[in-house]
Design an enzyme around this catalytic site. Structure first.
Site, mmCIF file in Angstrom:
data_model
loop_
_atom_site.group_PDB
_atom_site.id
_atom_site.type_symbol
_atom_site.label_atom_id
_atom_site.label_comp_id
_atom_site.label_asym_id
_atom_site.label_seq_id
_atom_site.Cartn_x
_atom_site.Cartn_y
_atom_site.Cartn_z
ATOM 1 N N ASP A 290 -21.268 -15.952 1.481
ATOM 2 C CA ASP A 290 -20.378 -17.081 1.292
ATOM 3 C C ASP A 290 -20.587 -17.721 -0.103
ATOM 4 O OD1 ASP A 290 -18.914 -19.506 2.630
ATOM 5 O OD2 ASP A 290 -20.732 -20.332 1.728
ATOM 6 N N GLY B 143 9.967 -22.559 3.952
ATOM 7 C CA GLY B 143 9.174 -23.129 2.863
ATOM 8 C C GLY B 143 9.334 -22.431 1.532
ATOM 9 N N ASP B 144 10.180 -21.402 1.441
ATOM 10 C CA ASP B 144 10.356 -20.703 0.159
ATOM 11 C C ASP B 144 11.289 -21.480 -0.759
ATOM 12 O OD1 ASP B 144 8.765 -18.496 0.412
ATOM 13 O OD2 ASP B 144 10.364 -17.117 1.005
ATOM 14 N N ASP C 196 -19.202 -12.406 -2.681
ATOM 15 C CA ASP C 196 -17.984 -12.267 -1.866
ATOM 16 C C ASP C 196 -18.424 -11.986 -0.437
ATOM 17 O OD1 ASP C 196 -14.783 -11.099 -2.705
ATOM 18 O OD2 ASP C 196 -15.531 -11.083 -0.639
ATOM 19 N N TYR D 143 -1.926 -24.634 2.236
ATOM 20 C CA TYR D 143 -2.628 -23.869 1.200
ATOM 21 C C TYR D 143 -2.576 -24.614 -0.137
ATOM 22 C CZ TYR D 143 -3.139 -20.337 -2.450
ATOM 23 O OH TYR D 143 -3.503 -19.661 -3.575
ATOM 24 N N ASN E 80 3.440 -15.875 -9.743
ATOM 25 C CA ASN E 80 3.381 -14.687 -8.863
ATOM 26 C C ASN E 80 2.641 -13.542 -9.535
ATOM 27 O OD1 ASN E 80 5.555 -16.457 -7.789
ATOM 28 N ND2 ASN E 80 5.599 -14.840 -6.256
ATOM 29 N N ARG F 147 12.719 -17.301 4.455
ATOM 30 C CA ARG F 147 11.365 -17.558 4.953
ATOM 31 C C ARG F 147 11.103 -19.058 4.800
ATOM 32 N NH1 ARG F 147 6.608 -14.116 2.181
ATOM 33 N NH2 ARG F 147 7.019 -15.592 0.501
ATOM 34 N N THR G 23 -3.045 -22.838 -8.086
ATOM 35 C CA THR G 23 -1.813 -22.139 -7.731
ATOM 36 C C THR G 23 -0.565 -22.965 -8.006
ATOM 37 O OG1 THR G 23 -0.543 -21.299 -5.827
ATOM 38 C CG2 THR G 23 -2.178 -22.958 -5.352
HETATM 39 N N1 UFG Z 1 10.180 -11.809 -0.188
HETATM 40 C C1 UFG Z 1 11.177 -11.075 0.431
HETATM 41 N N2 UFG Z 1 10.786 -10.098 1.287
HETATM 42 C C2 UFG Z 1 9.471 -9.804 1.553
HETATM 43 C C3 UFG Z 1 8.465 -10.568 0.886
HETATM 44 C C4 UFG Z 1 8.873 -11.569 0.021
HETATM 45 O O1 UFG Z 1 12.378 -11.304 0.239
HETATM 46 O O2 UFG Z 1 9.191 -8.908 2.346
HETATM 47 C C5 UFG Z 1 10.604 -12.864 -1.131
HETATM 48 C C6 UFG Z 1 10.061 -14.238 -0.755
HETATM 49 O O3 UFG Z 1 10.897 -14.856 0.156
HETATM 50 C C7 UFG Z 1 10.015 -14.911 -2.132
HETATM 51 C C8 UFG Z 1 9.734 -13.764 -3.102
HETATM 52 O O4 UFG Z 1 10.058 -12.575 -2.392
HETATM 53 O O5 UFG Z 1 11.241 -15.462 -2.426
HETATM 54 C C9 UFG Z 1 8.281 -13.692 -3.534
HETATM 55 O O6 UFG Z 1 7.469 -13.758 -2.360
HETATM 56 P P1 UFG Z 1 5.891 -13.521 -2.377
HETATM 57 O O7 UFG Z 1 5.414 -13.636 -0.972
HETATM 58 O O8 UFG Z 1 5.584 -12.262 -3.111
HETATM 59 O O9 UFG Z 1 5.349 -14.712 -3.261
HETATM 60 P P2 UFG Z 1 5.558 -16.296 -3.087
HETATM 61 O O10 UFG Z 1 6.448 -16.717 -4.217
HETATM 62 O O11 UFG Z 1 5.972 -16.685 -1.743
HETATM 63 O O12 UFG Z 1 4.058 -16.795 -3.219
HETATM 64 C C10 UFG Z 1 3.372 -16.872 -4.424
HETATM 65 C C11 UFG Z 1 1.892 -16.658 -4.185
HETATM 66 C C12 UFG Z 1 1.337 -17.711 -3.275
HETATM 67 C C13 UFG Z 1 1.643 -19.049 -3.853
HETATM 68 C C14 UFG Z 1 3.107 -19.191 -4.140
HETATM 69 C C15 UFG Z 1 3.404 -20.457 -4.881
HETATM 70 O O13 UFG Z 1 1.693 -15.393 -3.624
HETATM 71 O O14 UFG Z 1 -0.057 -17.565 -3.181
HETATM 72 O O15 UFG Z 1 3.571 -18.125 -4.962
HETATM 73 O O16 UFG Z 1 4.636 -20.922 -4.520
HETATM 74 F F1 UFG Z 1 1.300 -20.019 -2.975
#
Ligand code: UFG
Length: 328
Positions: A59, A286-287, A39, A146, A175, A284, A122
């Site tokens: 690396d 792209g969600d 790591d 990513y 998740n 956010r 992922t």
């Molecule tokens: N969220 C909030 N508030 C915050 C943080 C997150 O409302 O402060 C919401 C996000 O919008 C999302 C959900 O909580 O709807 C989960 O968000 P996370 O950031 O915890 O996780 P993601 O689903 O965005 O991402 C996860 C992995 C990524 C991966 C992705 C695959 O962490 O590595 O799933 O879609 F790319």
């Protein structure tokens, strides 16, 4: 090296000082395997490397690749850049850090005859599929850099496995949450929901922002499939021992149950006893609205069975980890 699945393996874990890598290393050691962690500590922490593992700082491709000359039974490759937002702003960091590094590691594995690979893929490889739950047959159409880099590595692994006899498995995580004793999530840049909500409970943050409450879901907030990091880690050992030479298998890892952002916050309130103020903010970018895994393949083919599926149980383990860190 023996081919008996239960025999101890000599393994290299890249990224073993990170969140999932450290938990996986701990579980592999407990199962009797010999583990070398490589790591570069760009996001990991040296003190997260479990006792009993050999730690080499560097690396994954350069240092890890050279170390393979010692002769290893397999590599579990976690080391990667994994922030979706950052990947859109700085794609070079992701194409080089993820794809180029992984290709060099694959070449080193080939050169040194390392027979097995388990790769950290992922759900982001699927993008925003209209169909839920998401199976491995769902077309992979990533919507961010990513996810695109992880998909490119998956494709490279498929060709290396076919051409060079590598036994390979990609695990597509949904998740990941929770903790394993002293091993848990501590990112310098925290973007994940559960750790952020727990930061409110521990007093590090005043309130949590809910990114959008106008999604087409039960309560309007986005739904995700939260999987306990220990269940996830245990799938890696099954993948290592179940991999077949010349084949690249891809498995989704999730519980198959979706929880909304509001349900997660409610669970954190219940577990911590803290009121956890929440405000609704903009979506956010792209969600997707809903991301839930169909993990039947991993269950059938690997004999994988997630055991810590309750949201409160997952949150409680993450909360214990936060409290441990505060007391240190
Ligand atoms: N969220 C909030 N508030 C915050 C943080 C997150 O409302 O402060 C919401 C996000 O919008 C999302 C959900 O909580 O709807 C989960 O968000 P996370 O950031 O915890 O996780 P993601 O689903 O965005 O991402 C996860 C992995 C990524 C991966 C992705 C695959 O962490 O590595 O799933 O879609 F790319």
């Amino acid at each position: 090296m023996s081919d008996t699945p239960s025999s101890p393996l000599k393994l290299m874990v890249t990224g073993g000082a990170g969140y999932i890598g450290s938990v996986c290393t701990a579980r592999l050691l407990e199962a009797g395997h010999e583990v070398t962690v490589v790591d570069d500590l760009s996001t990991g922490h040296a003190d997260a490397v479990p006792d009993g593992a050999r730690f080499v700082a560097g690396d994954a491709a350069e240092v890890g690749g050279s170390l393979l000359a010692e002769g290893f039974d397999g590599v579990v490759h976690f080391a990667a850049k994994s922030l979706v937002g950052e990947s859109m702003q700085d794609p070079s960091k992701y194409w080089h850090g993820n794809v180029a590094t992984s290709l060099r590691l694959l070449d080193a594995m080939r050169e040194h005859g390392t027979p097995r690979l388990v790769f950290s893929s992922t759900a982001a490889t699927y993008g925003e599929p209209a169909v839920t739950p998401i199976a491995e047959s769902t077309p992979a159409e990533p919507t961010n850099t990513y996810g695109a880099t992880k998909l490119a590595i998956d494709q490279a692994i498929t060709s290396y496995a076919r051409a060079h006899g590598l036994a390979a498995v990609s695990l597509r995580y949904f998740n990941v949450a929770g903790a394993y004793g002293g091993f848990g999530e501590r990112h310098t840049t925290e973007t994940h929901l559960i750790p952020i909500v727990l930061q409110v409970a521990s007093g590090e943050r005043h309130r949590v922002q809910i990114y959008g409450d106008d999604y087409p879901t039960g309560d309007g907030t986005a739904v995700r499939d939260y999987i306990h990091v220990v269940d996830l880690a245990d799938a890696h050992e099954l993948a290592l021992t179940g991999a077949t030479a010349g084949e690249h298998e891809i498995y989704n890892l999730g519980n198959g149950t979706g929880f909304s952002v509001r349900q997660v916050i409610d669970s954190c309130r219940e577990v911590t006893g803290h009121p956890i103020p929440a405000v609704v903010a903009q979506r956010r970018d792209g969600d997707p609205a809903v991301l839930v895994a169909a993990s039947d393949r991993a269950r059938e083919m690997l004999g994988w069975q997630p055991r810590r599926t309750g949201l409160n149980e997952i949150v409680a383990d993450a909360w214990s980890f936060v409290q441990r860190r505060i007391q240190q």
